[in-house]
Scaffold this motif. Structure first.
Motif, PDB file in Angstrom:
ATOM      1  N   ARG A 179       0.820  -1.218   0.000  1.00 27.77           N
ATOM      2  CA  ARG A 179       0.000   0.000   0.000  1.00 27.77           C
ATOM      3  C   ARG A 179       0.854   1.268   0.000  1.00 27.77           C
ATOM      4  N   GLU A 180       1.940   1.265   0.770  1.00 30.76           N
ATOM      5  CA  GLU A 180       2.791   2.462   0.837  1.00 30.76           C
ATOM      6  C   GLU A 180       3.449   2.727  -0.511  1.00 30.76           C
ATOM      7  N   GLU A 181       3.915   1.676  -1.155  1.00 28.58           N
ATOM      8  CA  GLU A 181       4.542   1.843  -2.466  1.00 28.58           C
ATOM      9  C   GLU A 181       3.514   2.296  -3.491  1.00 28.58           C
ATOM     10  N   ALA A 182       2.311   1.719  -3.434  1.00 28.99           N
ATOM     11  CA  ALA A 182       1.254   2.100  -4.375  1.00 28.99           C
ATOM     12  C   ALA A 182       0.875   3.569  -4.202  1.00 28.99           C
ATOM     13  N   ALA A 183       0.841   4.029  -2.955  1.00 26.86           N
ATOM     14  CA  ALA A 183       0.445   5.412  -2.675  1.00 26.86           C
ATOM     15  C   ALA A 183       1.427   6.425  -3.268  1.00 26.86           C
ATOM     16  N   LYS A 184       2.696   6.049  -3.364  1.00 27.46           N
ATOM     17  CA  LYS A 184       3.701   6.953  -3.919  1.00 27.46           C
ATOM     18  C   LYS A 184       3.395   7.328  -5.365  1.00 27.46           C
ATOM     19  N   HIS A 185       2.714   6.451  -6.071  1.00 28.64           N
ATOM     20  CA  HIS A 185       2.487   6.638  -7.502  1.00 28.64           C
ATOM     21  C   HIS A 185       1.031   6.995  -7.827  1.00 28.64           C
ATOM     22  N   LEU A 186       0.219   7.243  -6.798  1.00 29.81           N
ATOM     23  CA  LEU A 186      -1.192   7.543  -7.006  1.00 29.81           C
ATOM     24  C   LEU A 186      -1.445   9.038  -6.834  1.00 29.81           C
ATOM     25  N   LYS A 194     -12.777   2.366   0.552  1.00 33.40           N
ATOM     26  CA  LYS A 194     -12.782   1.743   1.871  1.00 33.40           C
ATOM     27  C   LYS A 194     -13.039   0.247   1.730  1.00 33.40           C
ATOM     28  N   ASN A 195     -12.917  -0.480   2.829  1.00 30.42           N
ATOM     29  CA  ASN A 195     -13.257  -1.898   2.813  1.00 30.42           C
ATOM     30  C   ASN A 195     -14.696  -2.081   2.374  1.00 30.42           C
ATOM     31  N   TYR A 196     -14.948  -3.164   1.670  1.00 30.45           N
ATOM     32  CA  TYR A 196     -16.277  -3.409   1.139  1.00 30.45           C
ATOM     33  C   TYR A 196     -16.736  -4.807   1.531  1.00 30.45           C
ATOM     34  N   GLY A 197     -17.960  -4.891   2.035  1.00 34.38           N
ATOM     35  CA  GLY A 197     -18.529  -6.198   2.339  1.00 34.38           C
ATOM     36  C   GLY A 197     -18.163  -6.730   3.708  1.00 34.38           C
ATOM     37  N   PRO A 198     -18.741  -7.863   4.073  1.00 35.09           N
ATOM     38  CA  PRO A 198     -18.598  -8.410   5.425  1.00 35.09           C
ATOM     39  C   PRO A 198     -17.205  -8.931   5.754  1.00 35.09           C
ATOM     40  N   ARG A 199     -16.353  -9.094   4.755  1.00 35.84           N
ATOM     41  CA  ARG A 199     -15.014  -9.591   5.030  1.00 35.84           C
ATOM     42  C   ARG A 199     -14.029  -8.476   5.352  1.00 35.84           C
ATOM     43  N   ASN A 200     -14.498  -7.220   5.268  1.00 32.85           N
ATOM     44  CA  ASN A 200     -13.654  -6.068   5.586  1.00 32.85           C
ATOM     45  C   ASN A 200     -12.343  -6.084   4.797  1.00 32.85           C
ATOM     46  N   MET A 201     -12.494  -6.281   3.487  1.00 29.78           N
ATOM     47  CA  MET A 201     -11.361  -6.273   2.571  1.00 29.78           C
ATOM     48  C   MET A 201     -11.631  -5.287   1.433  1.00 29.78           C
ATOM     49  N   GLY A 202     -10.591  -4.973   0.687  1.00 30.10           N
ATOM     50  CA  GLY A 202     -10.771  -4.181  -0.524  1.00 30.10           C
ATOM     51  C   GLY A 202     -10.292  -2.753  -0.450  1.00 30.10           C
ATOM     52  N   ALA A 203      -9.887  -2.281   0.736  1.00 29.99           N
ATOM     53  CA  ALA A 203      -9.466  -0.886   0.865  1.00 29.99           C
ATOM     54  C   ALA A 203      -8.171  -0.628   0.104  1.00 29.99           C
ATOM     55  N   GLY A 204      -8.051   0.585  -0.432  1.00 27.64           N
ATOM     56  CA  GLY A 204      -6.868   0.954  -1.196  1.00 27.64           C
ATOM     57  C   GLY A 204      -5.861   1.727  -0.363  1.00 27.64           C
ATOM     58  N   PRO A 205      -4.762   2.114  -0.984  1.00 27.27           N
ATOM     59  CA  PRO A 205      -4.462   1.865  -2.400  1.00 27.27           C
ATOM     60  C   PRO A 205      -3.812   0.508  -2.639  1.00 27.27           C
ATOM     61  N   GLY A 206      -3.744   0.140  -3.922  1.00 29.69           N
ATOM     62  CA  GLY A 206      -3.069  -1.081  -4.323  1.00 29.69           C
ATOM     63  C   GLY A 206      -2.337  -0.827  -5.625  1.00 29.69           C
ATOM     64  N   GLY A 207      -1.532  -1.772  -6.028  1.00 27.72           N
ATOM     65  CA  GLY A 207      -0.801  -1.542  -7.264  1.00 27.72           C
ATOM     66  C   GLY A 207      -0.065  -2.760  -7.760  1.00 27.72           C
ATOM     67  N   ILE A 208       0.555  -2.583  -8.934  1.00 21.38           N
ATOM     68  CA  ILE A 208       1.291  -3.654  -9.604  1.00 21.38           C
ATOM     69  C   ILE A 208       2.678  -3.127  -9.985  1.00 21.38           C
TER      70      ILE A 208
END
Length: 446
Positions: A179-186, A194-208
């Protein structure tokens, strides 16, 4: 002092001997069983309860020569094993463990994977499978360094993880970054999800990110405001990637595509709120298969979506990700089924859908455009003729209590499908590696 030196030498020799397990051979367990319902031959390449599971269906399963399948297992203390489809003989192909996805090259007999190194860094490893198989058969294995090459190492601040894919040119790999690396380029003006759904996953940022496996050069590919998952390359088209917004279940916009230079970022299939899209897999140069789920009953008493709150969550241990509080998506009030999207025209077709039950869930297709395949919650496997839309059940009875799902994947020729099955499991959970051939009468069709 002399005694200490001898002790150190002995310890090093003993360690190398004890842990140099690459090339270790396991006897064939191959067994052919007729499906009790369909009568189709099921070619089980493993039959013991040894914690086997196939590589995820987003990636090739067979080696470049089409003779070996590489899979995950506990029979080799957490290392990967290859099984020869013809003889059933198994050979250990990694040593010292691996992280995440096993990437089999399709032009050369090479295997690529990530391995954790010092201080939270990741090494990209290349294994020369041809030499491993040759020396293993001859019973003359060398040290592991003779078979593997470190392509490069990612710095700890990059936060690289093993969700990895190999480019069609087989000169670069792509992987998830932290997430920290992805944020540098966003762009700082982009709103993070934010997290989505009952599993509390999906929050950003993300990257490749990517690495040139010949030079070790690292590059940033893309950053997005959500959690990235299921990174896969188009193995027919260099520099083209498909990935998802990972939430552990339904996403507001599941499927995405981007080019390796960061251009062309867009939703692969723009979905509506009522659609539950999942398990996308690149199946040919121009096509991606995915499931539009039709597994939930229509609640005609409710005119508004079910409120997603953690307090109302009901877990489904056999079919995870299907908790009751994902909202009102995934019903058959709208079209559902095995969808195939064209990367060029952006057109989508529904190749088929079961008439009842959960509907198709994990999906794949042959690269020649002839067949599509999918499983469902019952662990049954269905084959679809894309020319005639005919659909048949190939096999069932793989136990709904299995540790994982069937996860079908076609071979490059489109003549056979690899699955993982608990049909032979004594504990009703343990999986084995299994091959199901496309029926001969179907292959004869023009």
């Amino acid at each position: 002092m002399k005694f200490k030196s001898i002790s150190i030498i002995f310890l090093l020799f003993f360690s190398a001997t004890a842990f140099s397990q690459i090339g270790k051979r396991f006897p064939s367990e191959k067994k052919i069983i007729k499906d009790p319902v369909t009568g189709v031959d099921l070619i089980f390449l493993t039959t013991k309860s040894a914690g086997d599971s196939k590589t995820y269906p987003t990636h090739p399963q067979w080696t470049a020569d089409g003779e070996w399948l590489i899979f995950r297992t506990k029979r080799a203390n957490g290392d990967a094993v290859a099984v020869n489809e013809k003889s059933g003989v198994m050979v250990q192909v990694t040593e010292g463990g691996y992280s995440g996805t096993l990437c089999m090259a399709q032009k050369t007999m090479k295997l690529y994977y990530m391995r954790k190194s010092e201080e939270n860094t990741m090494q990209i490893i290349e294994v020369n499978l041809e030499n491993v198989f040759k020396d293993s058969q001859a019973g003359k294995m060398k040290a592991v360094a003779a078979y593997e090459r470190v392509c490069g190492t990612t710095p700890s601040e990059m936060g690289a993880s093993g969700d990895m894919a190999l480019d069609a040119n087989e000169d670069r790999v792509y992987f998830r970054i932290g997430r920290e690396e992805a944020a540098k380029h966003l762009d700082p003006n982009v709103k993070l999800e934010k997290n989505y759904g009952p599993r509390n996953m999906g929050a950003g940022p993300g990257g490749i990110g990517s690495m040139n496996i010949k030079t070790g050069e690292l590059k940033h590919v893309v950053s997005v405001p959500f959690q990235v998952g299921h990174i896969q390359s188009n193995i027919w088209n260099p520099g083209e990637l498909v990935f998802c917004w990972e939430t552990g279940g339904k996403s507001p916009q599941r499927t995405w595509t981007v080019m390796a230079d960061g251009t062309g970022l867009r939703p692969l299939y723009p979905e509506s709120d009522y659609e539950w899209v999942t398990h996308e897999a690149v199946i040919s140069k121009d096509e991606v298969a995915m499931a539009i789920m039709g597994h939930r009953k229509i609640d005609i008493q409710k005119e508004t979506p079910v409120e997603v709150t953690e307090s109302t969550e009901v877990r489904n241990p056999q079919n995870p990700g299907q908790e009751s509080n994902w909202g009102n998506s995934g019903t058959r009030e709208k079209p559902t089924g095995l969808a195939i999207v064209n990367l060029r025209t952006r057109e989508m077709i529904i190749a088929g859908q079961t008439k009842r039950g959960s509907g198709l869930w994990h999906v794949h297709g042959s690269s020649d455009g002839r067949w599509a395949v999918g499983d469902d919650f019952s662990r049954s496997l269905y084959l679809i003729d894309r020319k005639t839309n005919e659909m048949i059940m190939l096999t069932t009875g793989h136990k709904q209590t299995a540790a994982d799902h069937v996860h079908p994947t076609f071979n490059r020729d489109g003549t056979k499908i690899q699955i993982q099955s608990a049909m032979l499991s004594e504990d009703n959970r343990t999986l084995n590696i299994c091959i199901v051939n496309v029926p001969k009468e179907w292959l004869k069709r023009k």
